[in-house]
Design a protein around this motif. Structure first.
Motif, PDB file in Angstrom:
ATOM      1  N   LYS A  54       0.833  -1.200   0.000  1.00 26.75           N
ATOM      2  CA  LYS A  54       0.000   0.000   0.000  1.00 26.75           C
ATOM      3  C   LYS A  54       0.867   1.248   0.000  1.00 26.75           C
ATOM      4  O   LYS A  54       2.036   1.216   0.382  1.00 26.75           O
ATOM      5  N   VAL A  55       0.275   2.327  -0.471  1.00 27.40           N
ATOM      6  CA  VAL A  55       0.918   3.639  -0.462  1.00 27.40           C
ATOM      7  C   VAL A  55       0.017   4.557   0.337  1.00 27.40           C
ATOM      8  O   VAL A  55      -1.172   4.679   0.056  1.00 27.40           O
ATOM      9  N   ASP A  56       0.578   5.165   1.382  1.00 25.84           N
ATOM     10  CA  ASP A  56      -0.177   6.063   2.257  1.00 25.84           C
ATOM     11  C   ASP A  56       0.598   7.364   2.374  1.00 25.84           C
ATOM     12  O   ASP A  56       1.518   7.469   3.181  1.00 25.84           O
ATOM     13  N   GLY A  57       0.260   8.327   1.524  1.00 24.26           N
ATOM     14  CA  GLY A  57       0.998   9.580   1.512  1.00 24.26           C
ATOM     15  C   GLY A  57       2.420   9.322   1.053  1.00 24.26           C
ATOM     16  O   GLY A  57       2.650   8.777  -0.017  1.00 24.26           O
ATOM     17  N   ASP A  58       3.407   9.678   1.891  1.00 22.78           N
ATOM     18  CA  ASP A  58       4.813   9.456   1.551  1.00 22.78           C
ATOM     19  C   ASP A  58       5.322   8.104   2.034  1.00 22.78           C
ATOM     20  O   ASP A  58       6.485   7.775   1.823  1.00 22.78           O
ATOM     21  N   ASN A  59       4.476   7.323   2.696  1.00 20.24           N
ATOM     22  CA  ASN A  59       4.884   6.014   3.204  1.00 20.24           C
ATOM     23  C   ASN A  59       4.467   4.916   2.231  1.00 20.24           C
ATOM     24  O   ASN A  59       3.323   4.867   1.794  1.00 20.24           O
ATOM     25  N   VAL A  60       5.423   4.053   1.923  1.00 20.84           N
ATOM     26  CA  VAL A  60       5.185   2.949   1.002  1.00 20.84           C
ATOM     27  C   VAL A  60       5.498   1.659   1.751  1.00 20.84           C
ATOM     28  O   VAL A  60       6.586   1.498   2.299  1.00 20.84           O
ATOM     29  N   VAL A  61       4.519   0.750   1.809  1.00 19.18           N
ATOM     30  CA  VAL A  61       4.716  -0.524   2.495  1.00 19.18           C
ATOM     31  C   VAL A  61       4.953  -1.609   1.450  1.00 19.18           C
ATOM     32  O   VAL A  61       4.124  -1.817   0.568  1.00 19.18           O
ATOM     33  N   LEU A  62       6.111  -2.270   1.572  1.00 19.14           N
ATOM     34  CA  LEU A  62       6.464  -3.368   0.675  1.00 19.14           C
ATOM     35  C   LEU A  62       6.230  -4.688   1.373  1.00 19.14           C
ATOM     36  O   LEU A  62       6.492  -4.819   2.563  1.00 19.14           O
ATOM     37  N   THR A  63       5.777  -5.678   0.613  1.00 21.62           N
ATOM     38  CA  THR A  63       5.713  -7.042   1.111  1.00 21.62           C
ATOM     39  C   THR A  63       6.950  -7.744   0.571  1.00 21.62           C
ATOM     40  O   THR A  63       7.142  -7.825  -0.642  1.00 21.62           O
ATOM     41  N   THR A  64       7.810  -8.223   1.486  1.00 21.66           N
ATOM     42  CA  THR A  64       9.032  -8.925   1.094  1.00 21.66           C
ATOM     43  C   THR A  64       8.937 -10.370   1.557  1.00 21.66           C
ATOM     44  O   THR A  64       8.008 -10.747   2.267  1.00 21.66           O
ATOM     45  N   GLU A  65       9.937 -11.165   1.198  1.00 17.75           N
ATOM     46  CA  GLU A  65       9.937 -12.577   1.602  1.00 17.75           C
ATOM     47  C   GLU A  65      10.031 -12.731   3.113  1.00 17.75           C
ATOM     48  O   GLU A  65       9.680 -13.767   3.654  1.00 17.75           O
ATOM     49  N   LYS A  66      10.492 -11.706   3.822  1.00 24.73           N
ATOM     50  CA  LYS A  66      10.599 -11.771   5.284  1.00 24.73           C
ATOM     51  C   LYS A  66       9.528 -10.954   5.995  1.00 24.73           C
ATOM     52  O   LYS A  66       9.581 -10.798   7.202  1.00 24.73           O
ATOM     53  N   GLY A  67       8.574 -10.425   5.238  1.00 24.52           N
ATOM     54  CA  GLY A  67       7.504  -9.666   5.849  1.00 24.52           C
ATOM     55  C   GLY A  67       7.442  -8.243   5.335  1.00 24.52           C
ATOM     56  O   GLY A  67       8.210  -7.859   4.453  1.00 24.52           O
ATOM     57  N   PRO A  68       6.521  -7.452   5.895  1.00 20.76           N
ATOM     58  CA  PRO A  68       6.339  -6.084   5.407  1.00 20.76           C
ATOM     59  C   PRO A  68       7.427  -5.145   5.911  1.00 20.76           C
ATOM     60  O   PRO A  68       7.958  -5.315   7.009  1.00 20.76           O
ATOM     61  N   VAL A  69       7.743  -4.159   5.082  1.00 18.49           N
ATOM     62  CA  VAL A  69       8.691  -3.118   5.463  1.00 18.49           C
ATOM     63  C   VAL A  69       8.176  -1.795   4.894  1.00 18.49           C
ATOM     64  O   VAL A  69       7.655  -1.760   3.785  1.00 18.49           O
ATOM     65  N   ALA A  70       8.287  -0.743   5.687  1.00 22.17           N
ATOM     66  CA  ALA A  70       7.833   0.577   5.250  1.00 22.17           C
ATOM     67  C   ALA A  70       9.042   1.439   4.889  1.00 22.17           C
ATOM     68  O   ALA A  70      10.022   1.485   5.626  1.00 22.17           O
ATOM     69  N   LEU A  71       8.950   2.064   3.750  1.00 20.07           N
ATOM     70  CA  LEU A  71       9.965   3.016   3.300  1.00 20.07           C
ATOM     71  C   LEU A  71       9.247   4.293   2.889  1.00 20.07           C
ATOM     72  O   LEU A  71       8.075   4.251   2.523  1.00 20.07           O
ATOM     73  N   THR A  72       9.945   5.411   2.931  1.00 15.42           N
ATOM     74  CA  THR A  72       9.326   6.639   2.461  1.00 15.42           C
ATOM     75  C   THR A  72       9.543   6.789   0.961  1.00 15.42           C
ATOM     76  O   THR A  72      10.449   6.178   0.382  1.00 15.42           O
ATOM     77  N   ARG A  73       8.711   7.583   0.343  1.00 14.53           N
ATOM     78  CA  ARG A  73       8.716   7.801  -1.103  1.00 14.53           C
ATOM     79  C   ARG A  73      10.103   8.193  -1.623  1.00 14.53           C
ATOM     80  O   ARG A  73      10.470   7.823  -2.737  1.00 14.53           O
ATOM     81  N   LYS A  74      10.897   8.897  -0.819  1.00 15.60           N
ATOM     82  CA  LYS A  74      12.213   9.364  -1.291  1.00 15.60           C
ATOM     83  C   LYS A  74      13.173   8.210  -1.593  1.00 15.60           C
ATOM     84  O   LYS A  74      14.185   8.415  -2.242  1.00 15.60           O
ATOM     85  N   TYR A  75      12.850   6.998  -1.144  1.00 13.53           N
ATOM     86  CA  TYR A  75      13.704   5.839  -1.397  1.00 13.53           C
ATOM     87  C   TYR A  75      13.341   5.085  -2.672  1.00 13.53           C
ATOM     88  O   TYR A  75      13.819   3.979  -2.890  1.00 13.53           O
ATOM     89  N   PHE A  76      12.504   5.678  -3.517  1.00 11.55           N
ATOM     90  CA  PHE A  76      12.081   5.025  -4.754  1.00 11.55           C
ATOM     91  C   PHE A  76      12.374   5.893  -5.964  1.00 11.55           C
ATOM     92  O   PHE A  76      12.336   7.118  -5.883  1.00 11.55           O
ATOM     93  N   THR A  77      12.649   5.233  -7.079  1.00  5.98           N
ATOM     94  CA  THR A  77      12.834   5.911  -8.358  1.00  5.98           C
ATOM     95  C   THR A  77      12.372   4.964  -9.455  1.00  5.98           C
ATOM     96  O   THR A  77      12.134   3.788  -9.204  1.00  5.98           O
ATOM     97  N   VAL A  78      12.226   5.495 -10.644  1.00  7.44           N
ATOM     98  CA  VAL A  78      11.936   4.651 -11.799  1.00  7.44           C
ATOM     99  C   VAL A  78      13.205   4.634 -12.643  1.00  7.44           C
ATOM    100  O   VAL A  78      13.716   5.673 -13.035  1.00  7.44           O
TER     101      VAL A  78
END
Length: 74
Positions: A25-49
């Protein structure tokens, strides 16, 4: 465009090209990733295309180490 790429279900690679997980999910600047070890939250600034692929500006090892450190000890 980063905003268009940051959507639930999108695959995310780390900055070395390794599969990191998918966006839960994406909630404002917070992005929650589902990984093989569970969920992790990163802020939008840690992403690029990069070359059309959604990329996290961290390595898979960094994310897994952070998840391991945060995991409850049993």
């Amino acid at each position: 465009c980063l905003d268009a790429a940051l959507v639930a279900g999108a695959a995310v690679a780390d900055n070395a090209g390794a599969a990191l997980g998918t966006i839960d999910k994406v909630d404002g600047d917070n992005v929650v990733l589902t990984t093989e070890k569970g969920p992790v939250a990163l802020t939008r600034k840690y992403f690029t295309v990069n070359n059309g692929a959604l990329t996290a500006l961290v390595t898979k090892d960094q994310v897994m180490a952070a998840l391991s450190a945060a995991a409850p000890k049993s």
